[in-house]
Design a protein around this motif. Structure first.
Motif, PDB file in Angstrom:
ATOM      1  N   GLU A 103       0.867  -1.176   0.000  1.00 62.73           N
ATOM      2  CA  GLU A 103       0.000   0.000   0.000  1.00 62.73           C
ATOM      3  C   GLU A 103       0.902   1.224   0.000  1.00 62.73           C
ATOM      4  O   GLU A 103       1.405   1.619   1.056  1.00 62.73           O
ATOM      5  CB  GLU A 103      -0.893   0.023   1.234  1.00 62.73           C
ATOM      6  CG  GLU A 103      -1.846  -1.151   1.342  1.00 62.73           C
ATOM      7  CD  GLU A 103      -2.562  -1.182   2.682  1.00 62.73           C
ATOM      8  OE1 GLU A 103      -2.615  -0.131   3.361  1.00 62.73           O
ATOM      9  OE2 GLU A 103      -3.050  -2.251   3.058  1.00 62.73           O
ATOM     10  N   PRO A 104       1.156   1.829  -1.145  1.00 59.10           N
ATOM     11  CA  PRO A 104       2.065   2.980  -1.176  1.00 59.10           C
ATOM     12  C   PRO A 104       1.619   4.069  -0.193  1.00 59.10           C
ATOM     13  O   PRO A 104       0.498   4.554  -0.265  1.00 59.10           O
ATOM     14  CB  PRO A 104       1.971   3.459  -2.626  1.00 59.10           C
ATOM     15  CG  PRO A 104       1.567   2.245  -3.389  1.00 59.10           C
ATOM     16  CD  PRO A 104       0.639   1.499  -2.476  1.00 59.10           C
ATOM     17  N   PHE A 105       2.496   4.410   0.717  1.00 56.06           N
ATOM     18  CA  PHE A 105       2.232   5.419   1.746  1.00 56.06           C
ATOM     19  C   PHE A 105       2.258   6.797   1.091  1.00 56.06           C
ATOM     20  O   PHE A 105       3.065   7.055   0.199  1.00 56.06           O
ATOM     21  CB  PHE A 105       3.328   5.309   2.810  1.00 56.06           C
ATOM     22  CG  PHE A 105       3.058   6.036   4.089  1.00 56.06           C
ATOM     23  CD1 PHE A 105       2.439   5.398   5.139  1.00 56.06           C
ATOM     24  CD2 PHE A 105       3.456   7.354   4.262  1.00 56.06           C
ATOM     25  CE1 PHE A 105       2.210   6.050   6.342  1.00 56.06           C
ATOM     26  CE2 PHE A 105       3.231   8.023   5.444  1.00 56.06           C
ATOM     27  CZ  PHE A 105       2.610   7.367   6.492  1.00 56.06           C
ATOM     28  N   GLY A 106       1.376   7.710   1.514  1.00 54.79           N
ATOM     29  CA  GLY A 106       1.318   9.002   0.844  1.00 54.79           C
ATOM     30  C   GLY A 106       1.134  10.189   1.761  1.00 54.79           C
ATOM     31  O   GLY A 106       0.783  10.051   2.935  1.00 54.79           O
ATOM     32  N   THR A 192      -2.226   4.028   3.394  1.00 53.03           N
ATOM     33  CA  THR A 192      -3.188   3.918   2.294  1.00 53.03           C
ATOM     34  C   THR A 192      -4.510   3.305   2.718  1.00 53.03           C
ATOM     35  O   THR A 192      -5.576   3.710   2.238  1.00 53.03           O
ATOM     36  CB  THR A 192      -2.580   3.124   1.127  1.00 53.03           C
ATOM     37  OG1 THR A 192      -1.550   3.921   0.524  1.00 53.03           O
ATOM     38  CG2 THR A 192      -3.612   2.809   0.060  1.00 53.03           C
ATOM     39  N   ASN A 193      -4.489   2.308   3.630  1.00 52.65           N
ATOM     40  CA  ASN A 193      -5.769   1.715   4.018  1.00 52.65           C
ATOM     41  C   ASN A 193      -6.695   2.757   4.645  1.00 52.65           C
ATOM     42  O   ASN A 193      -7.899   2.776   4.383  1.00 52.65           O
ATOM     43  CB  ASN A 193      -5.567   0.514   4.962  1.00 52.65           C
ATOM     44  CG  ASN A 193      -4.853   0.873   6.241  1.00 52.65           C
ATOM     45  OD1 ASN A 193      -3.796   1.503   6.208  1.00 52.65           O
ATOM     46  ND2 ASN A 193      -5.381   0.467   7.367  1.00 52.65           N
ATOM     47  N   TYR A 194      -6.138   3.666   5.445  1.00 55.32           N
ATOM     48  CA  TYR A 194      -6.962   4.709   6.058  1.00 55.32           C
ATOM     49  C   TYR A 194      -7.320   5.797   5.048  1.00 55.32           C
ATOM     50  O   TYR A 194      -8.396   6.397   5.119  1.00 55.32           O
ATOM     51  CB  TYR A 194      -6.244   5.305   7.262  1.00 55.32           C
ATOM     52  CG  TYR A 194      -6.127   4.341   8.415  1.00 55.32           C
ATOM     53  CD1 TYR A 194      -7.246   3.703   8.943  1.00 55.32           C
ATOM     54  CD2 TYR A 194      -4.880   4.040   8.974  1.00 55.32           C
ATOM     55  CE1 TYR A 194      -7.142   2.806   9.989  1.00 55.32           C
ATOM     56  CE2 TYR A 194      -4.760   3.137  10.031  1.00 55.32           C
ATOM     57  CZ  TYR A 194      -5.898   2.530  10.530  1.00 55.32           C
ATOM     58  OH  TYR A 194      -5.782   1.634  11.574  1.00 55.32           O
ATOM     59  N   ALA A 255      -3.819   1.944  -6.111  1.00 54.66           N
ATOM     60  CA  ALA A 255      -3.669   2.380  -4.723  1.00 54.66           C
ATOM     61  C   ALA A 255      -3.128   1.233  -3.867  1.00 54.66           C
ATOM     62  O   ALA A 255      -2.553   1.468  -2.807  1.00 54.66           O
ATOM     63  CB  ALA A 255      -4.999   2.867  -4.163  1.00 54.66           C
ATOM     64  N   VAL A 256      -3.346   0.009  -4.323  1.00 53.99           N
ATOM     65  CA  VAL A 256      -2.806  -1.201  -3.689  1.00 53.99           C
ATOM     66  C   VAL A 256      -2.158  -2.014  -4.801  1.00 53.99           C
ATOM     67  O   VAL A 256      -2.718  -2.140  -5.888  1.00 53.99           O
ATOM     68  CB  VAL A 256      -3.926  -2.022  -3.007  1.00 53.99           C
ATOM     69  CG1 VAL A 256      -3.353  -3.278  -2.365  1.00 53.99           C
ATOM     70  CG2 VAL A 256      -4.654  -1.175  -1.967  1.00 53.99           C
ATOM     71  N   LEU A 257      -0.973  -2.542  -4.511  1.00 61.29           N
ATOM     72  CA  LEU A 257      -0.226  -3.274  -5.546  1.00 61.29           C
ATOM     73  C   LEU A 257       0.119  -4.668  -5.064  1.00 61.29           C
ATOM     74  O   LEU A 257       0.599  -4.850  -3.939  1.00 61.29           O
ATOM     75  CB  LEU A 257       1.078  -2.522  -5.877  1.00 61.29           C
ATOM     76  CG  LEU A 257       0.910  -1.057  -6.335  1.00 61.29           C
ATOM     77  CD1 LEU A 257       2.271  -0.371  -6.344  1.00 61.29           C
ATOM     78  CD2 LEU A 257       0.260  -1.005  -7.697  1.00 61.29           C
TER      79      LEU A 257
END
Length: 260
Positions: A103-106, A192-194, A255-257
């Motif tokens: 989940e790429p953090f942003g 990313t989950n949040y 958004a999820v890989l």
């Protein structure tokens, strides 16, 4: 003789019933995307004799605590650095079973369209947990907003910042609370989950985002005593199936890989 034959027949029926009984797995997960992915594979696991129960949590601590205390069988929500920090802090010994996705953090902002627009003294919200705090700081360093004393320290804290040219001010919050601070800070560093739960689109809304090369893979986690059980291995195989890979690509649009 009749009584003996009856008892033998009942024993046979009982043993067949036990043999045909599904093995139950209770797995902790955060709502998005973990619980959604687990829901997807429940029917396939049922066919394989595994009754998957999903316990949804909105924090990162209780799931592992309950797995360690044997109240749950496993968890699916965390990265290896986070697990290492949990094990060290709680004197636990949970282990990874298999890596599933990234989940790429942003970093997000409701006030600015670009990192260049961040004013001097801007307030940046970051997670207050060790590995997630370090992950946020490493991403800010990659964006050129600060430098760390140890540029590769995955467990860095704000005390480890070497240079801070924009005089950024940091607000440290529990990861689950970060999305709620979105309109209250200048830059919000969100898992990313949040972010997905808050209806933010990482590909469109993030001002800075980890790439597909992120080392922060989300793992299925269990205890040493059940990590290699037949049911847990069936779950691991289902989580890394083509069905899951296709679901991730379609549902989360980058958004999820997948990590497999």
């Amino acid at each position: 003789m009749k009584k003996t034959l009856l008892l033998t027949a009942l024993a046979a029926v009982f043993s067949i019933g036990v043999a045909n009984a599904d093995e139950k797995l209770v797995i902790a997960a955060t709502p998005v995307p973990h619980a959604e992915i687990l829901e997807l594979i429940k029917p396939e696991l049922k066919k394989q004799g595994v009754d998957l129960e999903i316990k949804v949590f909105n924090d990162y601590v209780q799931p592992n605590v309950q797995v360690f205390e044997k109240r749950l069988d496993g968890s699916y929500f965390e990265t290896k650095p986070y697990l290492d920090g949990f094990n060290k802090g709680k004197n636990a010994n949970l282990v990874t079973v298999i890596g599933v996705h990234v989940e790429p953090f942003g970093g997000y902002s409701s006030k600015y369209k670009s990192l260049k627009d961040l004013p001097d003294g801007a307030t940046v919200a970051i997670p207050n947990e060790g590995s997630n705090a370090g992950r946020a700081l490493l991403l800010l360093q990659k964006a050129g907003l600060l430098t760390l004393k140890n540029p590769t320290d995955a467990l860095a804290t704000t005390k480890d910042i070497a240079t801070n040219p924009k005089n950024l001010k940091f607000k440290e919050l529990e990861s689950a609370m970060l999305a709620r601070a979105y309109n209250q800070v200048d830059l919000d560093m969100i898992n990313t989950n949040y972010a997905l739960e808050a209806k933010l689109n990482p590909k469109k809304d993030a001002l800075i985002l980890e790439g597909a090369d992120s080392p922060y893979v989300n793992f299925l986690v269990a205890r040493p005593d059940n990590a290699n059980s037949d049911a847990m291995q069936k779950l691991a195989k289902a989580l890394t199936s083509q069905q899951v890979k296709d679901f991730i690509a379609k549902k989360y649009d980058g958004a999820v890989l997948p990590a497999f």
